[in-house]
Design a protein around this motif. Structure first.
Motif, PDB file in Angstrom:
ATOM      1  N   THR A 162      -5.135 -95.336  69.012  1.00  0.00           N
ATOM      2  CA  THR A 162      -5.762 -95.612  70.305  1.00  0.00           C
ATOM      3  C   THR A 162      -4.762 -95.456  71.444  1.00  0.00           C
ATOM      4  O   THR A 162      -5.123 -95.020  72.541  1.00  0.00           O
ATOM      5  N   GLU A 167     -10.054 -91.439  69.745  1.00  0.00           N
ATOM      6  CA  GLU A 167     -11.187 -92.306  69.438  1.00  0.00           C
ATOM      7  C   GLU A 167     -11.171 -92.636  67.948  1.00  0.00           C
ATOM      8  O   GLU A 167     -11.111 -91.734  67.118  1.00  0.00           O
ATOM      9  N   VAL A 168     -11.250 -93.908  67.638  1.00  0.00           N
ATOM     10  CA  VAL A 168     -11.100 -94.338  66.244  1.00  0.00           C
ATOM     11  C   VAL A 168     -12.355 -95.063  65.777  1.00  0.00           C
ATOM     12  O   VAL A 168     -12.872 -95.949  66.461  1.00  0.00           O
ATOM     13  N   HIS A 194      -9.663-105.170  67.135  1.00  0.00           N
ATOM     14  CA  HIS A 194      -9.885-103.724  67.179  1.00  0.00           C
ATOM     15  C   HIS A 194     -10.947-103.361  68.210  1.00  0.00           C
ATOM     16  O   HIS A 194     -10.777-102.421  69.001  1.00  0.00           O
ATOM     17  N   GLY A 198     -11.422-100.841  71.851  1.00  0.00           N
ATOM     18  CA  GLY A 198     -12.292 -99.682  71.862  1.00  0.00           C
ATOM     19  C   GLY A 198     -12.552 -99.045  70.513  1.00  0.00           C
ATOM     20  O   GLY A 198     -13.243 -98.021  70.434  1.00  0.00           O
ATOM     21  N   VAL A 199     -12.043 -99.627  69.434  1.00  0.00           N
ATOM     22  CA  VAL A 199     -12.266 -99.088  68.095  1.00  0.00           C
ATOM     23  C   VAL A 199     -13.658 -99.502  67.615  1.00  0.00           C
ATOM     24  O   VAL A 199     -14.070-100.651  67.789  1.00  0.00           O
ATOM     25  N   TYR A 325      -1.778-103.477  68.596  1.00  0.00           N
ATOM     26  CA  TYR A 325      -2.203-103.570  69.995  1.00  0.00           C
ATOM     27  C   TYR A 325      -1.332-104.538  70.790  1.00  0.00           C
ATOM     28  O   TYR A 325      -1.815-105.276  71.649  1.00  0.00           O
TER      29      TYR A 325
END
Length: 403
Positions: A162, A167-168, A194, A198-199, A325
């Protein structure tokens, strides 16, 4: 007296250092399956995938320190069999390596693969430096990644991806990440970390197959959904790297069975260290196998002490950490051996705390995010077998900010 060490990663190389530090002056030979100079493994899914990194390995020691060990380091050598009677390890090239003092097996684990993915060039595990080279290339050009498995390896890769703007989508067969190890509630909290980045996290669903020829173009789930993918990372666990020992006669279950000194049961001069060893941990009633970096380091000194006939060093509580993160997740003890007693905070805000107790109410494990001071308090309490109710009064009541 000579010592042969099979495996040139953390457990193997630290054993060499521990032997020399304890005064061993004999010949040491180490066999490493990879061609790279020994490097540290945790950075593979952390620093080496970072946007600011050049992807270089993190050496276990400087060239000068390696030279000072006076070790015959053979790289690019894969062990194929062990003959205990002849005290000989045979490589897949047919070369023989003998020992007359001790053999240390530190071959670690082998990542589990998805069936039918061997021919797909954009499907990766995160276990070697070569994996990272390929993944960094994919991160530079790929827009969509699918991560299969929400354990620490998959989670750390998702965090790194990320940061690269990829995009994950994460697919996990359990109902929440690490549910078996930490329970569903804590797993859901980690899933939230996560999702806040944005995962897309899909849980409770398995993979049917990877779609594509030459390169995977999508991941098909058992419910029929297809997730487009420019590349795929598989993080579905690992198994002890013991296939080469199948004909050796050594006792192998989930790993190589060892006593409390890490001597392989039924032998007098064979030891195992690191992820491959299943041993009698003095803090637990049953044998355990622990896939942690700190465990590999501690095994090294324990094996060296046993070879030298010295008293065994003190055994530590299991410990693992994961950086995701910008948050540090830390776990002590064995949460899976107990039940969740307390859960507060959120992973994405950096104040998640969870602790686990046995049937008698004693602490057996804990997880914290970004709170090393509280982690140390949990560590002491778990070692002491402190009751959770007492810990709650002593720590949380005295400082409500901890919760």
């Amino acid at each position: 007296m000579s010592v042969l060490i099979v495996g040139a990663s953390v457990a193997g190389m630290r054993t060499i250092q521990a032997l020399r530090a304890r005064g061993f002056e004999g010949e040491i030979t180490a066999l490493g399956e990879e061609s790279h100079v020994p490097y540290d493994k945790p950075p593979l899914s952390k620093e080496m995938l970072a946007v600011t990194s050049g992807g270089d390995t993190v050496p276990l020691m400087t060239p000068e320190a390696l030279s000072a060990l006076d070790v015959d380091l053979r790289l690019g050598v894969r062990a194929a069999s062990l003959d205990l009677a002849r005290k000989t390890v045979v490589s897949d090239a047919g070369d023989e390596y003998r020992y007359d003092g001790a053999l240390v097996i530190a071959t670690g684990v082998t990542p589990r693969q998805l069936p039918g993915t061997d021919t797909l060039e954009n499907v990766y595990t995160v276990r070697t430096a070569d994996d990272v080279v390929g993944l960094r290339r994919e991160l530079a050009s790929g827009r969509r990644a699918v991560v299969i498995g929400a354990g620490f390896i998959g989670a750390e890769f998702a965090a790194a991806a990320t940061a690269h703007g990829v995009e994950v989508t994460m697919v996990e067969a359990q109902q929440s990440p690490l549910a078996l190890q930490l329970g569903a509630d804590v797993g859901n909290a980690l899933a939230g970390l996560h999702e806040s980045a944005g995962v897309v996290v899909l849980t409770g669903v398995s993979v049917d197959k990877l779609v594509g020829t030459g390169r995977a173009s999508a991941v098909r789930l058992v419910d029929g959904r297809e997730i487009p993918a420019d590349f795929v990372v598989v993080g579905i666990g690992a198994r002890p790297a013991t296939d080469w020992l199948a004909s050796s006669g050594l006792p192998i279950s989930d790993g190589i069975d060892c006593d409390e000194s890490l001597r392989v049961i039924g032998t007098s001069d064979v030891y195992a260290a690191g992820d491959v060893a299943r041993w009698r941990h003095s803090l637990y009633p049953e044998s355990v196998r622990i896939e942690h970096w700190t465990n590999a380091n501690e095994h090294a000194d324990a094996v060296a002490a046993a070879i030298m006939g010295a008293p065994a060093p003190r055994v530590s509580l299991p410990y693992v950490w994961s950086d995701q993160y910008g948050k540090r997740i830390q776990i002590v003890g064995r949460p899976a051996s107990g039940s969740l007693a307390m859960l507060s905070g959120e992973a994405h805000t950096g104040d998640l705390v969870a602790c686990y107790i046995d049937a008698d109410g004693a602490l057996v494990g804990a997880l914290v995010v970004d709170n090393p001071r509280l982690l140390m308090q949990f560590r002491k309490a778990v070692i002491a077998g402190e009751q959770y109710t007492q810990f709650e009064r002593r720590v949380f009541a005295a400082d409500p900010a901890q919760t």
